[in-house]
Write a protein that holds these residues in place. Structure first.
Motif, PDB file in Angstrom:
ATOM      1  N   ARG A 349       0.820  -1.222   0.000  1.00  0.00           N
ATOM      2  CA  ARG A 349       0.000   0.000   0.000  1.00  0.00           C
ATOM      3  C   ARG A 349       0.846   1.261   0.000  1.00  0.00           C
ATOM      4  NH1 ARG A 349      -3.345  -2.991   4.322  1.00  0.00           N
ATOM      5  NH2 ARG A 349      -5.083  -3.877   3.127  1.00  0.00           N
ATOM      6  N   THR A 350       2.020   1.188   0.621  1.00  0.00           N
ATOM      7  CA  THR A 350       2.890   2.363   0.671  1.00  0.00           C
ATOM      8  C   THR A 350       3.863   2.416  -0.500  1.00  0.00           C
ATOM      9  OG1 THR A 350       4.427   1.149   2.114  1.00  0.00           O
ATOM     10  CG2 THR A 350       2.758   2.519   3.177  1.00  0.00           C
ATOM     11  N   GLY A 351       3.829   1.394  -1.361  1.00  0.00           N
ATOM     12  CA  GLY A 351       4.693   1.387  -2.535  1.00  0.00           C
ATOM     13  C   GLY A 351       6.111   0.956  -2.275  1.00  0.00           C
ATOM     14  N   ARG A 352       6.396   0.433  -1.077  1.00  0.00           N
ATOM     15  CA  ARG A 352       7.762   0.002  -0.773  1.00  0.00           C
ATOM     16  C   ARG A 352       8.118  -1.293  -1.496  1.00  0.00           C
ATOM     17  NH1 ARG A 352       6.019   1.464   4.589  1.00  0.00           N
ATOM     18  NH2 ARG A 352       6.915   3.470   5.209  1.00  0.00           N
ATOM     19  N   LEU A 353       7.106  -2.130  -1.767  1.00  0.00           N
ATOM     20  CA  LEU A 353       7.333  -3.379  -2.482  1.00  0.00           C
ATOM     21  C   LEU A 353       6.423  -3.413  -3.707  1.00  0.00           C
ATOM     22  CD1 LEU A 353       7.579  -6.025   0.411  1.00  0.00           C
ATOM     23  CD2 LEU A 353       9.441  -4.892  -0.824  1.00  0.00           C
ATOM     24  N   PRO A 354       6.867  -4.037  -4.801  1.00  0.00           N
ATOM     25  CA  PRO A 354       6.051  -4.075  -6.023  1.00  0.00           C
ATOM     26  C   PRO A 354       4.931  -5.106  -5.924  1.00  0.00           C
ATOM     27  CG  PRO A 354       8.087  -5.296  -6.360  1.00  0.00           C
ATOM     28  CD  PRO A 354       8.196  -4.681  -4.989  1.00  0.00           C
ATOM     29  N   GLY A 355       3.858  -4.862  -6.655  1.00  0.00           N
ATOM     30  CA  GLY A 355       2.729  -5.785  -6.699  1.00  0.00           C
ATOM     31  C   GLY A 355       1.715  -5.306  -7.719  1.00  0.00           C
ATOM     32  N   HIS A 356       0.659  -6.068  -7.887  1.00  0.00           N
ATOM     33  CA  HIS A 356      -0.393  -5.732  -8.846  1.00  0.00           C
ATOM     34  C   HIS A 356      -1.731  -5.766  -8.133  1.00  0.00           C
ATOM     35  CE1 HIS A 356       2.378  -6.200 -12.298  1.00  0.00           C
ATOM     36  NE2 HIS A 356       2.914  -7.137 -11.548  1.00  0.00           N
ATOM     37  N   LYS A 357      -2.569  -4.778  -8.396  1.00  0.00           N
ATOM     38  CA  LYS A 357      -3.866  -4.689  -7.739  1.00  0.00           C
ATOM     39  C   LYS A 357      -4.976  -4.863  -8.750  1.00  0.00           C
ATOM     40  CE  LYS A 357      -6.328  -2.004  -4.230  1.00  0.00           C
ATOM     41  NZ  LYS A 357      -6.373  -0.750  -3.456  1.00  0.00           N
ATOM     42  N   ALA A 358      -5.928  -5.765  -8.453  1.00  0.00           N
ATOM     43  CA  ALA A 358      -7.107  -5.982  -9.282  1.00  0.00           C
ATOM     44  C   ALA A 358      -8.336  -5.759  -8.407  1.00  0.00           C
ATOM     45  CB  ALA A 358      -7.107  -7.388  -9.862  1.00  0.00           C
ATOM     46  N   GLY A 359      -9.003  -4.632  -8.611  1.00  0.00           N
ATOM     47  CA  GLY A 359     -10.107  -4.300  -7.721  1.00  0.00           C
ATOM     48  C   GLY A 359      -9.563  -3.973  -6.345  1.00  0.00           C
ATOM     49  N   ARG A 360     -10.001  -4.721  -5.332  1.00  0.00           N
ATOM     50  CA  ARG A 360      -9.519  -4.520  -3.969  1.00  0.00           C
ATOM     51  C   ARG A 360      -8.486  -5.560  -3.570  1.00  0.00           C
ATOM     52  NH1 ARG A 360     -14.432  -4.302  -0.017  1.00  0.00           N
ATOM     53  NH2 ARG A 360     -12.690  -3.991   1.423  1.00  0.00           N
ATOM     54  N   SER A 361      -8.142  -6.431  -4.492  1.00  0.00           N
ATOM     55  CA  SER A 361      -7.255  -7.543  -4.166  1.00  0.00           C
ATOM     56  C   SER A 361      -5.885  -7.350  -4.792  1.00  0.00           C
ATOM     57  CB  SER A 361      -7.874  -8.861  -4.645  1.00  0.00           C
ATOM     58  OG  SER A 361      -7.085  -9.955  -4.270  1.00  0.00           O
ATOM     59  N   TRP A 362      -4.845  -7.714  -4.035  1.00  0.00           N
ATOM     60  CA  TRP A 362      -3.472  -7.640  -4.509  1.00  0.00           C
ATOM     61  C   TRP A 362      -2.991  -9.002  -4.979  1.00  0.00           C
ATOM     62  CZ3 TRP A 362      -0.266  -3.382  -4.966  1.00  0.00           C
ATOM     63  CH2 TRP A 362      -0.737  -2.180  -4.407  1.00  0.00           C
ATOM     64  N   PHE A 363      -2.179  -9.011  -6.047  1.00  0.00           N
ATOM     65  CA  PHE A 363      -1.554 -10.221  -6.551  1.00  0.00           C
ATOM     66  C   PHE A 363      -0.068  -9.949  -6.767  1.00  0.00           C
ATOM     67  CE2 PHE A 363      -5.972 -10.558  -7.881  1.00  0.00           C
ATOM     68  CZ  PHE A 363      -6.283 -11.859  -7.545  1.00  0.00           C
ATOM     69  N   LEU A 364       0.718 -11.018  -6.743  1.00  0.00           N
ATOM     70  CA  LEU A 364       2.160 -10.901  -6.950  1.00  0.00           C
ATOM     71  C   LEU A 364       2.584 -11.808  -8.090  1.00  0.00           C
ATOM     72  CD1 LEU A 364       3.329 -11.189  -3.219  1.00  0.00           C
ATOM     73  CD2 LEU A 364       2.869  -9.086  -4.491  1.00  0.00           C
ATOM     74  N   THR A 365       3.574 -11.366  -8.832  1.00  0.00           N
ATOM     75  CA  THR A 365       4.208 -12.234  -9.819  1.00  0.00           C
ATOM     76  C   THR A 365       5.518 -12.747  -9.217  1.00  0.00           C
ATOM     77  OG1 THR A 365       5.470 -10.448 -10.857  1.00  0.00           O
ATOM     78  CG2 THR A 365       3.244 -10.861 -11.701  1.00  0.00           C
ATOM     79  N   ALA A 366       6.126 -13.731  -9.885  1.00  0.00           N
ATOM     80  CA  ALA A 366       7.412 -14.232  -9.412  1.00  0.00           C
ATOM     81  C   ALA A 366       8.451 -13.118  -9.411  1.00  0.00           C
ATOM     82  CB  ALA A 366       7.868 -15.397 -10.293  1.00  0.00           C
ATOM     83  N   ALA A 367       8.382 -12.215 -10.389  1.00  0.00           N
ATOM     84  CA  ALA A 367       9.314 -11.090 -10.443  1.00  0.00           C
ATOM     85  C   ALA A 367       9.109 -10.158  -9.261  1.00  0.00           C
ATOM     86  CB  ALA A 367       9.146 -10.337 -11.766  1.00  0.00           C
ATOM     87  N   ASP A 368       7.830  -9.945  -8.861  1.00  0.00           N
ATOM     88  CA  ASP A 368       7.540  -9.101  -7.694  1.00  0.00           C
ATOM     89  C   ASP A 368       8.174  -9.681  -6.433  1.00  0.00           C
ATOM     90  OD1 ASP A 368       6.021  -7.332  -9.204  1.00  0.00           O
ATOM     91  OD2 ASP A 368       4.156  -8.413  -8.833  1.00  0.00           O
ATOM     92  N   ILE A 369       8.035 -10.995  -6.253  1.00  0.00           N
ATOM     93  CA  ILE A 369       8.579 -11.641  -5.053  1.00  0.00           C
ATOM     94  C   ILE A 369      10.096 -11.595  -5.066  1.00  0.00           C
ATOM     95  CG2 ILE A 369       8.695 -13.809  -3.763  1.00  0.00           C
ATOM     96  CD1 ILE A 369       5.905 -14.457  -4.822  1.00  0.00           C
ATOM     97  N   ALA A 370      10.699 -11.828  -6.252  1.00  0.00           N
ATOM     98  CA  ALA A 370      12.151 -11.751  -6.345  1.00  0.00           C
ATOM     99  C   ALA A 370      12.638 -10.338  -6.045  1.00  0.00           C
ATOM    100  CB  ALA A 370      12.604 -12.193  -7.740  1.00  0.00           C
ATOM    101  N   ALA A 371      11.906  -9.318  -6.537  1.00  0.00           N
ATOM    102  CA  ALA A 371      12.282  -7.932  -6.265  1.00  0.00           C
ATOM    103  C   ALA A 371      12.159  -7.609  -4.781  1.00  0.00           C
ATOM    104  CB  ALA A 371      11.408  -6.984  -7.093  1.00  0.00           C
ATOM    105  N   ALA A 372      11.118  -8.149  -4.139  1.00  0.00           N
ATOM    106  CA  ALA A 372      10.931  -7.912  -2.705  1.00  0.00           C
ATOM    107  C   ALA A 372      12.094  -8.497  -1.907  1.00  0.00           C
ATOM    108  CB  ALA A 372       9.605  -8.516  -2.246  1.00  0.00           C
ATOM    109  N   LEU A 373      12.549  -9.680  -2.310  1.00  0.00           N
ATOM    110  CA  LEU A 373      13.696 -10.284  -1.636  1.00  0.00           C
ATOM    111  C   LEU A 373      14.949  -9.431  -1.829  1.00  0.00           C
ATOM    112  CD1 LEU A 373      13.066 -13.992  -2.652  1.00  0.00           C
ATOM    113  CD2 LEU A 373      12.976 -13.081  -0.333  1.00  0.00           C
ATOM    114  N   ASN A 374      15.086  -8.852  -3.010  1.00  0.00           N
ATOM    115  CA  ASN A 374      16.249  -8.011  -3.283  1.00  0.00           C
ATOM    116  C   ASN A 374      16.192  -6.714  -2.491  1.00  0.00           C
ATOM    117  OD1 ASN A 374      18.668  -7.314  -4.864  1.00  0.00           O
ATOM    118  ND2 ASN A 374      17.343  -5.788  -5.823  1.00  0.00           N
TER     119      ASN A 374
END
Length: 422
Positions: A349-374
């Protein structure tokens, strides 16, 4: 005197009662029942009260996305079933009539040329609607799918005598087809195509056997998951890789391709999809550490846009990759970082980690999770050890009272500023 055995027709009629369109209420109930949990015992997993859970499972109440995420986390379902549940919570996706879509593709010279180009490359290809009804195909596709031209519907064809004779190990293909059909019906449940498909398949005893044996879902298939069949063109056994991608920007027409490969052997023998009481949904659960290390190739995953089919007149240039990146619920990313879902949601919600929002629900891709780990400088870790069916946050207690917290009324963490209002 003993009861008279049921006739074959009466057995099928009884099974048809279970061939209902997937709904959020019935899916939540089926997951709990397959885990062997009463509503009271289910509370220990997700802390949704007995009475409220009964309302959800009977359709009397629609849970918020937060409550639904609690249930997904508590039941520990895989990412594909989590996606299916969230799709059932949102509005059904509409589909244009099949006849209208067929007119669109048959009058589009670009799409027709692309099918012909694939034919020259030795690729069996067809354009299908979102419910996998064939709109138009090239000649080689029709040759390797005998009987499909008359049946039109790929899901119905998969449970026909034609498919039984074609596949070297039909039960494994039937199990995957039933799982894919469940996902399709959930996403397009209000469409006329979905109602017709379910009505037609309900008359098929083979389909009903697989449909009632579990609640597994599938979205497309990995390109490495080969199908083994008798090639009608050569008369010899062969393996085929299958991909499905969007053929138009509107995502109303999909391109399905089959590429012949040398026979690599049939899959292990399975007569029906198996389910385990502790992990009821075998939908290719993904380990959090594996997600960060690789991006699996999957087909027909929503959440990504595809450009129109490229047209290339060269007979020698390699075909472009026709794949889509899969998506995962937030809890999978949280487990990869060893964090709670609430913490991960705050970062999104604060934009510190990447993600994708569809309606009110958030989803992550493998690239998002890898970026979060980095970003966090953490190595992928397994979820921290805890009691079965509980999460890091659900193990907190009411301010030292020793009572488990009710996940319907979450208590914010203490801070120097005091508790915040919700």
């Amino acid at each position: 005197m003993g009861q008279k055995p049921r006739s074959r027709s009466s057995t099928i009629r009884a099974q048809q009662l279970d061939a209902h369109m997937p709904t959020l209420a019935t899916t939540c109930r089926q997951i709990r029942e397959q885990l062997g949990l009463s509503r009271t015992r289910a509370y220990d997993r997700h802390h949704v009260s007995n009475s409220y859970l009964a309302e959800i499972e009977t359709g009397g109440s629609i849970p918020s996305f937060d409550i639904l995420e609690q249930m997904i986390e508590g039941y520990r379902v895989g990412p594909l079933m989590a996606r299916h549940i969230l799709e059932l919570r949102t509005a059904a996706v509409g589909i244009e009539p099949t006849a209208m879509l067929r007119r669109t593709v048959t009058t589009d010279p670009t799409l027709r040329f692309h099918l012909q180009d694939l034919e020259r490359r030795g690729v069996h290809a067809a354009l299908i609607d979102p419910m996998w009804n064939v709109l138009v195909s090239n000649e080689s596709f029709r040759a390797v799918t005998p009987g499909l031209e008359d049946i039109v519907s790929i899901p119905e064809w998969m449970f026909s005598a034609h498919a039984r004779e074609l596949f070297l190990h039909w039960p494994s293909q039937a199990a995957h087809a039933a799982a894919s059909i469940r996902a399709l019906l959930g996403r397009y449940r209000d469409s006329e195509q979905a109602r017709i498909l379910l009505r037609n398949l309900s008359r098929n005893e083979d389909f009903m056997t697989y449909w009632t044996s579990g609640i597994t879902v599938a979205y497309g298939r990995d390109i490495s998951d080969l199908m083994h069949a008798n090639d009608p063109i050569t008369g010899e056994p062969a393996s085929f890789s299958l991909t499905i991608s969007n053929a138009t920007q509107a995502e109303t027409v999909h391109l399905i391709t089959l590429i012949r490969r040398p026979l690599s052997g049939p899959p292990p023998s399975t007569s029906a999809p198996e389910e385990n009481a502790d992990t009821p949904v075998h939908d290719a659960d993904v380990d959090a550490a594996d997600i960060a290390a690789r991006q699996p190739i999957s087909s027909m995953e929503s959440g990504t846009k595809s450009a129109p089919i490229p047209v290339d007149s060269s007979d020698h240039q390699p075909l472009p990759a026709l794949t889509h990146e899969p998506t995962y619920p937030v809890i999978v990313g949280a487990q990869a970082l060893g964090k709670s879902r609430r913490w991960y949601m705050q970062q999104l919600r604060t934009g510190r980690l990447p993600g994708h929002k569809a309606g009110r629900s958030w989803f992550l891709t493998a690239a998002d999770i890898a970026a979060a780990l980095n970003v966090t400088g953490r190595a992928a870790v397994a979820a921290p050890g805890r009691a079965a069916g509980t999460s890091v946050t659900s193990e907190r207690t009411y301010r030292g009272s020793g009572r488990p917290r009710d996940r319907r009324r979450p208590i914010p963490p203490q801070s120097s500023r005091g508790p915040s209002a919700r």
